[in-house]
Scaffold this active site. Structure first.
Site, mmCIF file in Angstrom:
data_model
loop_
_atom_site.group_PDB
_atom_site.id
_atom_site.type_symbol
_atom_site.label_atom_id
_atom_site.label_comp_id
_atom_site.label_asym_id
_atom_site.label_seq_id
_atom_site.Cartn_x
_atom_site.Cartn_y
_atom_site.Cartn_z
ATOM 1 N N ASP A 276 -35.087 46.908 -26.010
ATOM 2 C CA ASP A 276 -33.697 47.275 -26.261
ATOM 3 C C ASP A 276 -32.929 46.005 -26.606
ATOM 4 O O ASP A 276 -32.828 45.089 -25.785
ATOM 5 C CB ASP A 276 -33.107 47.939 -25.007
ATOM 6 C CG ASP A 276 -31.694 48.474 -25.241
ATOM 7 O OD1 ASP A 276 -31.140 48.248 -26.334
ATOM 8 O OD2 ASP A 276 -31.156 49.111 -24.325
ATOM 9 N N HIS B 25 -29.690 46.156 -27.598
ATOM 10 C CA HIS B 25 -28.330 46.407 -27.091
ATOM 11 C C HIS B 25 -27.245 46.048 -28.088
ATOM 12 O O HIS B 25 -26.097 45.782 -27.705
ATOM 13 C CB HIS B 25 -28.118 45.615 -25.790
ATOM 14 C CG HIS B 25 -27.498 46.410 -24.692
ATOM 15 N ND1 HIS B 25 -26.246 46.131 -24.185
ATOM 16 C CD2 HIS B 25 -27.948 47.494 -24.009
ATOM 17 C CE1 HIS B 25 -25.957 46.993 -23.233
ATOM 18 N NE2 HIS B 25 -26.972 47.836 -23.103
ATOM 19 N N GLU C 150 -34.873 49.182 -30.057
ATOM 20 C CA GLU C 150 -33.656 49.969 -29.892
ATOM 21 C C GLU C 150 -32.415 49.130 -30.176
ATOM 22 O O GLU C 150 -32.298 48.000 -29.708
ATOM 23 C CB GLU C 150 -33.601 50.504 -28.457
ATOM 24 C CG GLU C 150 -32.362 51.301 -28.119
ATOM 25 C CD GLU C 150 -32.400 51.857 -26.703
ATOM 26 O OE1 GLU C 150 -31.305 52.080 -26.138
ATOM 27 O OE2 GLU C 150 -33.508 52.062 -26.150
ATOM 28 N N GLU D 46 -27.257 55.684 -28.685
ATOM 29 C CA GLU D 46 -26.380 55.782 -27.509
ATOM 30 C C GLU D 46 -24.911 55.620 -27.870
ATOM 31 O O GLU D 46 -24.037 56.067 -27.128
ATOM 32 C CB GLU D 46 -26.772 54.749 -26.449
ATOM 33 C CG GLU D 46 -26.483 53.317 -26.822
ATOM 34 C CD GLU D 46 -26.912 52.333 -25.754
ATOM 35 O OE1 GLU D 46 -26.167 52.153 -24.775
ATOM 36 O OE2 GLU D 46 -28.012 51.763 -25.898
ATOM 37 N N ASP E 108 -27.118 60.168 -26.047
ATOM 38 C CA ASP E 108 -26.958 60.239 -24.594
ATOM 39 C C ASP E 108 -26.253 61.547 -24.275
ATOM 40 O O ASP E 108 -25.164 61.813 -24.770
ATOM 41 C CB ASP E 108 -26.134 59.040 -24.109
ATOM 42 C CG ASP E 108 -26.141 58.911 -22.601
ATOM 43 O OD1 ASP E 108 -25.746 59.890 -21.931
ATOM 44 O OD2 ASP E 108 -26.511 57.839 -22.091
ATOM 45 N N HIS F 289 -31.162 58.984 -24.539
ATOM 46 C CA HIS F 289 -30.736 57.794 -23.800
ATOM 47 C C HIS F 289 -30.201 58.242 -22.446
ATOM 48 O O HIS F 289 -29.447 59.200 -22.356
ATOM 49 C CB HIS F 289 -29.646 57.116 -24.620
ATOM 50 C CG HIS F 289 -29.059 55.897 -24.016
ATOM 51 N ND1 HIS F 289 -27.904 55.921 -23.257
ATOM 52 C CD2 HIS F 289 -29.443 54.601 -24.065
ATOM 53 C CE1 HIS F 289 -27.607 54.681 -22.879
ATOM 54 N NE2 HIS F 289 -28.524 53.871 -23.352
#
Length: 392
Positions: free
Chosen positions: A192, A194, A218, A244, A267, A294
């Site tokens: 991830d 982010h 991700e 997300e 999500d 997510h």
């Protein structure tokens, strides 16, 4: 036609209360109660913005008090379409929590698990992964080994800490080293990023990790850069995952149409709940894109994910927050529920929930007590060596 005097059917139930409970470590639970005493629970967690979502839920009461709770889709459309301004994380998170609670309530009244109302299950167990390596990943190999003991066969870790627009070779080498240490334990791993990486670094990092064959990369870039994501997707064999920070089927559509992503990760507490994420999954399937919700948050969100996963053909793997670095020993995934066994992990999977509703039995007294002192969770503010802000 005149009503039949012999018709003894009771009038439809109505929504009587909608309450929200900010609970630690950073969650927001939603409780919906009907006039006849039916109750459903959902989760509207939007990390760092609990106060805003509570405000949106307060506004939603004006639309939904007195509404038939069985008319879930109508309630969703009311909240989405009649506020004039649509979408975005705050509104869609508020809708998500209420939507989950209405599905929970309806399925409980019928005495069936939610997935039965979604067409029934298409699988017997649900693949899951856990987190290792938080915002400051260091001893990831030991953490991966510990997850194997817990029954996991896959994990996810943050790929980088704070990252500038252009970094040294040593920065990239550190990503490769940490990924290699985890792969050497024999466990699969997703990375991830982010949204911490910018375009000048993205291709270099993906090229460096490609030989180690991670499950996915991700949020290599933020979703506000669709053209750049499409560009880097053409230059790597690493599956690109994101979602997300996309909140509706309309947000996902350009990424599907451009073949920019391989795994959609909405999500269920941010993207309109069970109702909207089912639609996102179906849209993803039409583009041969996998679905992996997510969920680094609480038990109600996870349960909602499991029900959608159970009924979704293109689902691949589910994130769960057991022991995640945001939680503490007194505030972990199962702290506020009385049936933690529903999330037991065996062979990298959990069972499809079979109890009525979402299947989570909430310790309501504990939730109400914790919410008396609402959390004010905020993510860290990171700065680089030059004092400039960095993405968290």
């Amino acid at each position: 036609m005149r009503p039949d005097a012999s018709d003894t059917r009771s009038p439809p139930d109505r929504i009587a209360r909608i309450d929200c409970f900010p609970v630690r470590p950073r969650w927001l639970f939603v409780r919906v109660e009907s006039a006849q005493g039916a109750v459903g629970w959902g989760e509207a967690t939007l990390e760092g913005h609990v106060e805003s979502v509570c405000g949106a839920i307060d506004a939603a009461r004006d639309r939904l008090i007195g509404h038939d709770p069985d008319r879930i889709e109508d309630a969703w459309q009311l909240l989405y379409r009649l506020g004039f301004y649509r979408g975005g994380p705050v509104l869609m998170s508020a809708i998500a929590g209420i939507d989950q609670a209405l599905w929970d309530m309806k399925a409980r009244k019928l005495g069936v698990p939610v997935y039965q109302l979604l067409g029934g299950r298409v699988r017997d167990r649900i693949a899951v992964y856990a987190w290792i390596g938080g915002d400051r990943p260091h001893d990831v190999a030991a953490a991966a080994a510990a997850r194997k003991v817990q029954g996991f066969t896959a994990v996810k870790m943050n790929g980088v800490e704070e990252t500038g627009w252009l970094e040294s070779t040593a920065h990239i080498d550190g990503v490769v080293e940490r990924l290699g240490l985890v792969r050497d334990t024999g466990i699969d791993v997703g990375l991830d990023f982010h949204g911490r990486v910018h375009k000048p670094m993205a291709r270099a990092i993906l090229g460096a990790i490609e030989p180690l064959r991670p499950l996915f990369a991700e949020e290599v870039l933020l979703g506000e850069h669709p053209a750049a994501i499409e560009q880097i997707a053409r230059h790597t064999s690493v599956p690109i995952a994101m979602g997300e920070r996309l909140y509706s089927r309309w947000d996902f559509r350009p990424f599907f149409e451009s073949a920019a992503i391989d795994i959609a990760q909405p999500d269920l507490s941010h993207a309109g709940g069970i109702s909207e994420c089912r639609r996102i999954a179906a849209m993803a399937e039409a583009y041969d894109v996998a679905f992996a919700p997510h969920c680094p948050i609480g038990p109600l969100a996870l349960a909602a994910c499991l029900h959608v996963a159970a009924a979704t053909p293109n689902f691949v793997i589910q994130e769960m927050s057991l022991g995640i670095h945001y939680n503490g020993p007194a505030e972990d995934l199962t702290t506020l529920m009385t049936n933690p066994e529903m999330f037991a992990v065996t062979g990298g999977t959990v069972a499809v929930p079979e109890a009525p509703g979402l299947g989570v039995e909430i310790d309501e007294a504990a939730v109400r007590e914790m919410a008396r002192d609402p959390h004010r969770w905020r993510n860290p503010a990171w700065r680089g060596p030059d004092g400039g802000l960095r993405e968290w």
